[in-house]
Enzyme design. Structure first.
Site, PDB file in Angstrom:
ATOM      1  N   TYR A   1      32.521  30.239  18.079  1.00 11.24           N
ATOM      2  CA  TYR A   1      32.438  32.103  17.708  1.00 11.24           C
ATOM      3  C   TYR A   1      32.751  32.682  19.712  1.00 11.24           C
ATOM      4  CZ  TYR A   1      32.919  36.297  15.386  1.00 11.24           C
ATOM      5  OH  TYR A   1      33.043  37.718  15.196  1.00 11.24           O
TER       6      TYR A   1
ATOM      7  N   TYR B   1      31.789  44.251   4.927  1.00  8.99           N
ATOM      8  CA  TYR B   1      30.886  45.172   6.130  1.00  8.99           C
ATOM      9  C   TYR B   1      31.570  46.365   5.748  1.00  8.99           C
ATOM     10  CZ  TYR B   1      27.542  42.565   8.462  1.00  8.99           C
ATOM     11  OH  TYR B   1      26.348  41.600   8.899  1.00  8.99           O
TER      12      TYR B   1
HETATM   13  P1  NAD Z   1      35.809  40.291   4.675  1.00  6.30           P
HETATM   14  O1  NAD Z   1      36.849  39.616   4.515  1.00  6.30           O
HETATM   15  O2  NAD Z   1      34.936  41.202   3.842  1.00  6.30           O
HETATM   16  O3  NAD Z   1      36.513  42.126   5.233  1.00  6.30           O
HETATM   17  C1  NAD Z   1      37.902  42.274   5.469  1.00  6.30           C
HETATM   18  C2  NAD Z   1      38.720  43.656   4.888  1.00  6.30           C
HETATM   19  O4  NAD Z   1      39.929  43.973   5.346  1.00  6.30           O
HETATM   20  C3  NAD Z   1      38.804  44.004   3.744  1.00  6.30           C
HETATM   21  O5  NAD Z   1      38.658  44.688   2.683  1.00  6.30           O
HETATM   22  C4  NAD Z   1      40.354  43.701   3.280  1.00  6.30           C
HETATM   23  O6  NAD Z   1      41.205  43.817   2.020  1.00  6.30           O
HETATM   24  C5  NAD Z   1      40.616  44.109   4.767  1.00  6.30           C
HETATM   25  N1  NAD Z   1      41.807  43.302   5.564  1.00  6.30           N
HETATM   26  C6  NAD Z   1      42.627  42.134   5.724  1.00  6.30           C
HETATM   27  N2  NAD Z   1      43.396  42.398   6.174  1.00  6.30           N
HETATM   28  C7  NAD Z   1      44.798  43.666   6.135  1.00  6.30           C
HETATM   29  C8  NAD Z   1      45.607  44.505   5.975  1.00  6.30           C
HETATM   30  N3  NAD Z   1      46.657  43.739   6.519  1.00  6.30           N
HETATM   31  N4  NAD Z   1      45.675  45.732   6.007  1.00  6.30           N
HETATM   32  C9  NAD Z   1      44.235  46.501   5.011  1.00  6.30           C
HETATM   33  N5  NAD Z   1      43.122  45.567   5.075  1.00  6.30           N
HETATM   34  C10 NAD Z   1      43.277  44.502   5.206  1.00  6.30           C
HETATM   35  O7  NAD Z   1      35.830  41.051   5.738  1.00  6.30           O
HETATM   36  P2  NAD Z   1      33.798  40.906   6.733  1.00  6.30           P
HETATM   37  O8  NAD Z   1      32.921  39.614   6.892  1.00  6.30           O
HETATM   38  O9  NAD Z   1      33.775  42.063   6.151  1.00  6.30           O
HETATM   39  O10 NAD Z   1      33.949  41.376   8.466  1.00  6.30           O
HETATM   40  C11 NAD Z   1      34.467  42.825   8.181  1.00  6.30           C
HETATM   41  C12 NAD Z   1      34.368  43.420   9.889  1.00  6.30           C
HETATM   42  O11 NAD Z   1      32.749  42.776  10.547  1.00  6.30           O
HETATM   43  C13 NAD Z   1      35.325  41.389  11.319  1.00  6.30           C
HETATM   44  O12 NAD Z   1      35.540  42.330  12.322  1.00  6.30           O
HETATM   45  C14 NAD Z   1      34.585  40.629  10.897  1.00  6.30           C
HETATM   46  O13 NAD Z   1      34.446  40.183  12.074  1.00  6.30           O
HETATM   47  C15 NAD Z   1      32.934  41.369  11.515  1.00  6.30           C
HETATM   48  N6  NAD Z   1      31.631  41.053  11.513  1.00  6.30           N
HETATM   49  C16 NAD Z   1      31.461  40.088  10.638  1.00  6.30           C
HETATM   50  C17 NAD Z   1      30.203  39.648  10.142  1.00  6.30           C
HETATM   51  C18 NAD Z   1      30.405  38.342   8.835  1.00  6.30           C
HETATM   52  O14 NAD Z   1      28.759  37.643   8.911  1.00  6.30           O
HETATM   53  N7  NAD Z   1      30.292  38.585   7.622  1.00  6.30           N
HETATM   54  C19 NAD Z   1      29.276  39.428  11.987  1.00  6.30           C
HETATM   55  C20 NAD Z   1      29.486  40.256  12.676  1.00  6.30           C
HETATM   56  C21 NAD Z   1      30.994  40.987  12.557  1.00  6.30           C
END
Ligand code: NAD
Length: 396
Positions: free
Chosen positions: A235, A53
């Site tokens: 969740y 995201y």
């Molecule tokens: P993802 O794993 O694709 O992305 C995570 C990002 O965080 C990456 O850019 C990574 O480099 C960065 N990151 C992680 N640890 C870090 C650190 N210590 N310092 C700097 N950067 C760091 O995850 P995603 O699924 O896109 O999730 C992003 C948000 O969206 C989260 O809050 C998640 O709960 C939320 N979300 C996800 C979903 C889903 O189904 N994937 C649905 C709703 C909400």
């Protein structure tokens, strides 16, 4: 180096640089195809910018609104005999494409939870951008070292109170089984809130505000998930749900500070369940996603990260009438996933799924295709047998 997918459980330990580049370009094309986002952001900080995201948000801001973007992520470069992480290659692909389009794009690769990375980010904003008008907070991390206590907390994905038993799928092997997860301890709940809750987002916003780096009417948004009852134990009502409740608490506090200081707003956007590196690690959820994809694709309403973020920007954050929010003040771009008709169909399929009929009752094939794409595999025109250079430097 010939780079092929090497899947280990819910992770793929290799990534293809050219495939990641093609994946980023697909997302850019989607944003361009939707036309400009009117009155969109101009200077954007994305915390968690390299995958999922956060990357989609960055692409929406840059290619939908010509925004200058500063991305913060935590990715590993290539090593001898080992490709880099997909987020590394994605960030290079994005930066090259943005700069080729004449847009400012800079990156800071390091631990966003640390004071050093916050300091570096603030200094770069001062030097290059002046003031930021949108802050995206999209971290998903298994651990956090607290910047003042130096204590490292690890997040867990567990139910609270009682143990939880349900179906799950090994997406790699295609085996459906029953998983029993023991409830989290009080310490594990607190640790998960420390990692995935709102304290770090508040720290970022305070640091930006204290140094006068927020533009008038600056907005900030962080992402959450609610989902259907079948996933609630692990969740919404589990440890991660408690962290998301804390993120909502932080949104209210940040919103009130932003309103007072710059007339701005902070939001939680509740997004759709999608295949990302973070979601594939959650028990039960991948099986739910595989069924959901089947139902949503059949109805022609399936979306990925980029479609979701395009709608978040165009229909909510920068819509003339402003965002539409639910009774708790949250933006809901999960409204198609949560439609009663869709959830009814998912619930009807759920009890019947077995290893034998997985391919028929669910879109496990679509799940796998999307999972591999996250690592740059399976994209049209990319020959996996072709030698590629895995060592690619981040543009300075
Ligand atoms: P993802 O794993 O694709 O992305 C995570 C990002 O965080 C990456 O850019 C990574 O480099 C960065 N990151 C992680 N640890 C870090 C650190 N210590 N310092 C700097 N950067 C760091 O995850 P995603 O699924 O896109 O999730 C992003 C948000 O969206 C989260 O809050 C998640 O709960 C939320 N979300 C996800 C979903 C889903 O189904 N994937 C649905 C709703 C909400």
């Amino acid at each position: 180096m010939i780079i092929k997918p090497r899947v280990r459980g819910f992770v793929c330990i290799t990534a293809h640089p050219i495939g990641c580049d093609a994946h980023v370009k697909e997302w850019i094309s989607h944003i361009k195809s939707k036309g400009p986002i009117n009155n969109g952001p101009k200077k954007v900080l994305v915390i968690g910018s390299s995958t999922g995201y956060g990357l989609a948000s960055r692409i929406a801001a840059a290619f939908g609104s010509n925004a200058a973007t500063l991305g913060v992520c935590f990715e590993r470069p290539s090593e001898e005999g080992r490709p880099a992480t997909p987020g590394w290659y994605n960030t290079i692909a994005f930066t090259n494409a943005a700069r080729a389009a004449g847009l400012y794009a800079q990156n800071i690769n390091g631990d966003a939870f640390s004071n050093e990375i916050k300091r570096q980010t603030l200094d770069l904003i001062k030097k290059d951008l002046g003031k930021i008008d949108l802050v995206i907070y999209s971290l998903a991390s298994p651990r956090r070292t607290h910047p003042t206590t130096a204590v490292t907390s690890r997040s867990v994905l567990k139910p609270i109170g009682t143990s939880y038993t349900n179906k799950t799928v090994d997406t790699d092997k295609g085996v459906v089984s029953t998983v029993a997860i023991e409830p989290a301890s009080e310490q594990e709940i607190a640790d998960t809130i420390a990692v995935m809750g709102g304290e770090d987002w508040e720290m970022w916003m305070k640091a930006l505000s204290d140094e006068g780096l927020l533009a008038p009417k600056a907005q900030s948004v962080a992402y959450s998930y609610i989902g259907p009852e079948v996933t609630w134990a692990v969740y919404k009502n589990g440890t991660i749900g408690m962290a998301k409740n804390d993120l909502e608490r932080a949104a209210k506090a940040i919103n009130s500070n932003l309103e007072k200081s710059v007339g701005g707003r902070a939001y939680i956007s509740v997004n759709k369940a999608l295949v990302t590196q973070a979601s594939s690690a959650i028990p039960v959820v991948p099986l739910y996603i595989a069924i959901l994809y089947k139902v949503m694709k059949a109805k022609g309403v399936h979306e990925g990260c980029i479609e979701q973020m395009q709608r978040l920007f165009a229909d909510h954050l920068y819509a003339t009438q402003g965002p539409r929010v639910d009774e708790s003040g949250r933006i809901r771009i999960d409204e198609l996933e949560m439609q009663a008709e869709i959830q009814k169909e998912v619930a009807a399929i759920w009890p019947h799924v077995t290893t034998e009929n997985l391919g028929e009752l669910t879109d496990i094939a679509g799940y796998r295709t999307e999972f591999l794409k996250l690592f740059g595999f399976g994209l049209a025109g990319i020959d996996p047998e072709k030698d590629v250079e895995p060592h690619v430097a981040m543009p300075s």
